[in-house]
Design a protein around this motif. Sequence first.
Motif, PDB file in Angstrom:
ATOM      1  N   SER A 226      26.104  -2.072 -15.375  1.00 15.74           N
ATOM      2  CA  SER A 226      24.786  -1.729 -15.917  1.00 15.74           C
ATOM      3  C   SER A 226      24.213  -0.409 -15.440  1.00 15.74           C
ATOM      4  N   ALA A 227      24.745   0.203 -14.386  1.00 18.12           N
ATOM      5  CA  ALA A 227      24.128   1.415 -13.842  1.00 18.12           C
ATOM      6  C   ALA A 227      24.141   2.587 -14.825  1.00 18.12           C
ATOM      7  N   PRO A 228      25.263   2.910 -15.511  1.00 15.35           N
ATOM      8  CA  PRO A 228      25.225   4.061 -16.434  1.00 15.35           C
ATOM      9  C   PRO A 228      24.179   3.916 -17.530  1.00 15.35           C
ATOM     10  N   ALA A 229      24.057   2.733 -18.114  1.00 17.37           N
ATOM     11  CA  ALA A 229      23.060   2.542 -19.178  1.00 17.37           C
ATOM     12  C   ALA A 229      21.648   2.639 -18.626  1.00 17.37           C
ATOM     13  N   LEU A 230      21.407   2.117 -17.416  1.00 14.71           N
ATOM     14  CA  LEU A 230      20.072   2.195 -16.844  1.00 14.71           C
ATOM     15  C   LEU A 230      19.681   3.626 -16.503  1.00 14.71           C
ATOM     16  N   VAL A 231      20.632   4.439 -16.089  1.00  9.86           N
ATOM     17  CA  VAL A 231      20.325   5.851 -15.814  1.00  9.86           C
ATOM     18  C   VAL A 231      19.911   6.570 -17.092  1.00  9.86           C
ATOM     19  N   ARG A 232      20.582   6.292 -18.194  1.00 11.88           N
ATOM     20  CA  ARG A 232      20.203   6.914 -19.468  1.00 11.88           C
ATOM     21  C   ARG A 232      18.818   6.437 -19.920  1.00 11.88           C
ATOM     22  N   GLN A 233      18.515   5.158 -19.709  1.00 14.27           N
ATOM     23  CA  GLN A 233      17.186   4.670 -20.089  1.00 14.27           C
ATOM     24  C   GLN A 233      16.099   5.304 -19.218  1.00 14.27           C
ATOM     25  N   ALA A 234      16.365   5.441 -17.932  1.00 11.85           N
ATOM     26  CA  ALA A 234      15.379   6.074 -17.053  1.00 11.85           C
ATOM     27  C   ALA A 234      15.185   7.552 -17.407  1.00 11.85           C
ATOM     28  N   TYR A 235      16.219   8.180 -17.916  1.00 13.14           N
ATOM     29  CA  TYR A 235      16.064   9.581 -18.359  1.00 13.14           C
ATOM     30  C   TYR A 235      15.129   9.671 -19.565  1.00 13.14           C
ATOM     31  N   LEU A 236      15.193   8.704 -20.467  1.00 11.74           N
ATOM     32  CA  LEU A 236      14.266   8.698 -21.603  1.00 11.74           C
ATOM     33  C   LEU A 236      12.832   8.484 -21.132  1.00 11.74           C
ATOM     34  N   LEU A 237      12.630   7.775 -20.031  1.00 14.68           N
ATOM     35  CA  LEU A 237      11.285   7.527 -19.529  1.00 14.68           C
ATOM     36  C   LEU A 237      10.704   8.723 -18.807  1.00 14.68           C
ATOM     37  N   THR A 238      11.527   9.459 -18.080  1.00 18.62           N
ATOM     38  CA  THR A 238      11.022  10.517 -17.205  1.00 18.62           C
ATOM     39  C   THR A 238      11.362  11.920 -17.678  1.00 18.62           C
ATOM     40  N   GLY A 239      12.463  12.090 -18.411  1.00 20.26           N
ATOM     41  CA  GLY A 239      12.899  13.428 -18.789  1.00 20.26           C
ATOM     42  C   GLY A 239      13.505  14.197 -17.640  1.00 20.26           C
ATOM     43  N   ARG A 240      13.791  13.550 -16.514  1.00 16.07           N
ATOM     44  CA  ARG A 240      14.369  14.198 -15.329  1.00 16.07           C
ATOM     45  C   ARG A 240      15.657  13.479 -14.957  1.00 16.07           C
ATOM     46  N   ARG A 241      16.699  14.238 -14.832  1.00 16.42           N
ATOM     47  CA  ARG A 241      18.009  13.654 -14.551  1.00 16.42           C
ATOM     48  C   ARG A 241      18.091  13.119 -13.138  1.00 16.42           C
ATOM     49  N   GLU A 242      17.612  13.900 -12.161  1.00 16.21           N
ATOM     50  CA  GLU A 242      17.715  13.485 -10.767  1.00 16.21           C
ATOM     51  C   GLU A 242      16.810  12.283 -10.491  1.00 16.21           C
ATOM     52  N   LEU A 243      15.620  12.281 -11.067  1.00 13.33           N
ATOM     53  CA  LEU A 243      14.715  11.151 -10.870  1.00 13.33           C
ATOM     54  C   LEU A 243      15.266   9.891 -11.511  1.00 13.33           C
ATOM     55  N   ALA A 244      15.930  10.016 -12.654  1.00  8.66           N
ATOM     56  CA  ALA A 244      16.523   8.840 -13.303  1.00  8.66           C
ATOM     57  C   ALA A 244      17.617   8.235 -12.427  1.00  8.66           C
ATOM     58  N   ARG A 245      18.479   9.085 -11.878  1.00  9.67           N
ATOM     59  CA  ARG A 245      19.540   8.569 -11.012  1.00  9.67           C
ATOM     60  C   ARG A 245      18.960   7.937  -9.744  1.00  9.67           C
ATOM     61  N   GLU A 246      17.975   8.591  -9.149  1.00 10.97           N
ATOM     62  CA  GLU A 246      17.394   8.063  -7.920  1.00 10.97           C
ATOM     63  C   GLU A 246      16.662   6.749  -8.176  1.00 10.97           C
ATOM     64  N   SER A 247      16.011   6.620  -9.323  1.00 13.88           N
ATOM     65  CA  SER A 247      15.294   5.384  -9.633  1.00 13.88           C
ATOM     66  C   SER A 247      16.255   4.207  -9.736  1.00 13.88           C
ATOM     67  N   VAL A 248      17.376   4.415 -10.399  1.00  7.40           N
ATOM     68  CA  VAL A 248      18.348   3.325 -10.551  1.00  7.40           C
ATOM     69  C   VAL A 248      18.961   2.975  -9.201  1.00  7.40           C
ATOM     70  N   GLU A 249      19.268   3.967  -8.376  1.00  4.33           N
ATOM     71  CA  GLU A 249      19.849   3.685  -7.064  1.00  4.33           C
ATOM     72  C   GLU A 249      18.863   2.917  -6.188  1.00  4.33           C
ATOM     73  N   ARG A 250      17.578   3.327  -6.194  1.00  2.00           N
ATOM     74  CA  ARG A 250      16.603   2.611  -5.391  1.00  2.00           C
ATOM     75  C   ARG A 250      16.413   1.180  -5.888  1.00  2.00           C
ATOM     76  N   ALA A 251      16.475   0.986  -7.211  1.00  2.76           N
ATOM     77  CA  ALA A 251      16.349  -0.367  -7.752  1.00  2.76           C
ATOM     78  C   ALA A 251      17.518  -1.242  -7.319  1.00  2.76           C
ATOM     79  N   PHE A 252      18.734  -0.705  -7.336  1.00  3.54           N
ATOM     80  CA  PHE A 252      19.887  -1.489  -6.900  1.00  3.54           C
ATOM     81  C   PHE A 252      19.858  -1.726  -5.392  1.00  3.54           C
ATOM     82  N   GLN A 253      19.346  -0.786  -4.622  1.00  2.52           N
ATOM     83  CA  GLN A 253      19.211  -1.019  -3.189  1.00  2.52           C
ATOM     84  C   GLN A 253      18.222  -2.142  -2.905  1.00  2.52           C
ATOM     85  N   THR A 254      17.133  -2.175  -3.667  1.00  2.00           N
ATOM     86  CA  THR A 254      16.196  -3.289  -3.534  1.00  2.00           C
ATOM     87  C   THR A 254      16.850  -4.608  -3.946  1.00  2.00           C
ATOM     88  N   ALA A 255      17.680  -4.553  -5.007  1.00  2.00           N
ATOM     89  CA  ALA A 255      18.384  -5.765  -5.431  1.00  2.00           C
ATOM     90  C   ALA A 255      19.370  -6.230  -4.362  1.00  2.00           C
TER      91      ALA A 255
END
Length: 410
Positions: A160-189
């Motif tokens: 699920s990580a690649p698809a979630l990074v693309r979805q986060a990019y649509l929300l923020t328009g920032r590539r680095e923030l999208a990747r960091e958001s997904v990583e932090r979410a999985f770390q919390t998980a």
Amino acid sequence: MTRSPATPLPPPKARRRLREGAALTQTQLASRVNVTRATIRAWESGRTAPRGRKREAYARLLKTLAEEDAAQGTRSAPPPEPAPAPEPTPVIEPVSGPASDTASDPVSDPVSGPEEGSEPEPGSGLEPESGSEPEPVPEPAPEHPVLTPAQAFDALYEFSAPALVRQAYLLTGRRELARESVERAFQTAWERWPEVARDRDPVGWVRAAAYEFALSPWQRFRPRHRQPEPPPADPGDRTLLNALLRLGPQHRRTLVLYDGVGLDLPETAAETEASTPAAANRLLHARETVAGRLPALADSRVLHQRLTELASAERLWAAKPTGVRKGGERRARFRTRAAIAFTVALIGATALTVRTAPTHYEPAVSPGVAVRGVPPRVAPGSLSEAERELRQKLRDRLQDGPERLEPRLE
């Protein structure tokens, strides 16, 4: 008027097995029940339950699939083959092979009956009765390998990580923030893995955490996210991304979940923590805003395709699951040590305060004390003759009435 009892539904996992056994996709099954693919996925995962006429149609279809599966299993069961005759000098060797080989042979008692693989002797009473059909031996269910928590987490991340990074990019328009958001979410998980592993939709759990981190208003205060990133190269993608970023955070999230991810409206409302009418109003407003800037995207199907193309056009990457797990563990250790250090410092400050605090009451104003070394106040001396005459003169003049004294030269 009495209602007929509702047709029972099998458990969610059994529904999925019946669909897969009939070689049907979720889209094909949804077209038969006249619902969307997201609704079938929610029914199979157990997040929602069918109701009303949809439930009856779904239950009848599953019952038909179960009957077809049972009939096909009965027809496909092979009859037992006669075992070969034993050799004159049999050699006993350990038998190793798939379970299907042993299931097709007749099973006899190893103590009192003949050996496996030999024919029963005539007249021994072990011959099968004439006219009795052999019962099919059910094949053992395939055993799923037991995964460790780390292996299960890695499988969920890689899925699920690649698809979630693309979805986060649509929300923020920032590539680095999208990747960091997904990583932090999985770390919390990973920190709450027992809770996430028992959740009905682990991907939805991680997706909600990633969206919350990506849309947090505190992100704008971070120095690394203040500078704008280069926009997409395609002018159409750039216009669509700007139209998405002009929406409010909740409207943008609702649009991405419904038209981008493909969730149903109740699921979108539940994930955005809103009522279904509120989610519908946000979706309509977001669609009108995007269609106002891009009239070609007024159709929801075209909008879904364009969102998919926009997310897939960018080169977005995600870290390895091992690195994400280790990063989360390092962050957890750092927070634990920081909490321990703060607790120790607080205990030390409290002990120092108790040690140096006064043990008796001291008044705020101390009593007076005589000060030595200061010369005493000296009284004025006696007046001279001229001073006495001047004083007498002033006293006499003042008694004469309202005359004014004026200085005179003598």
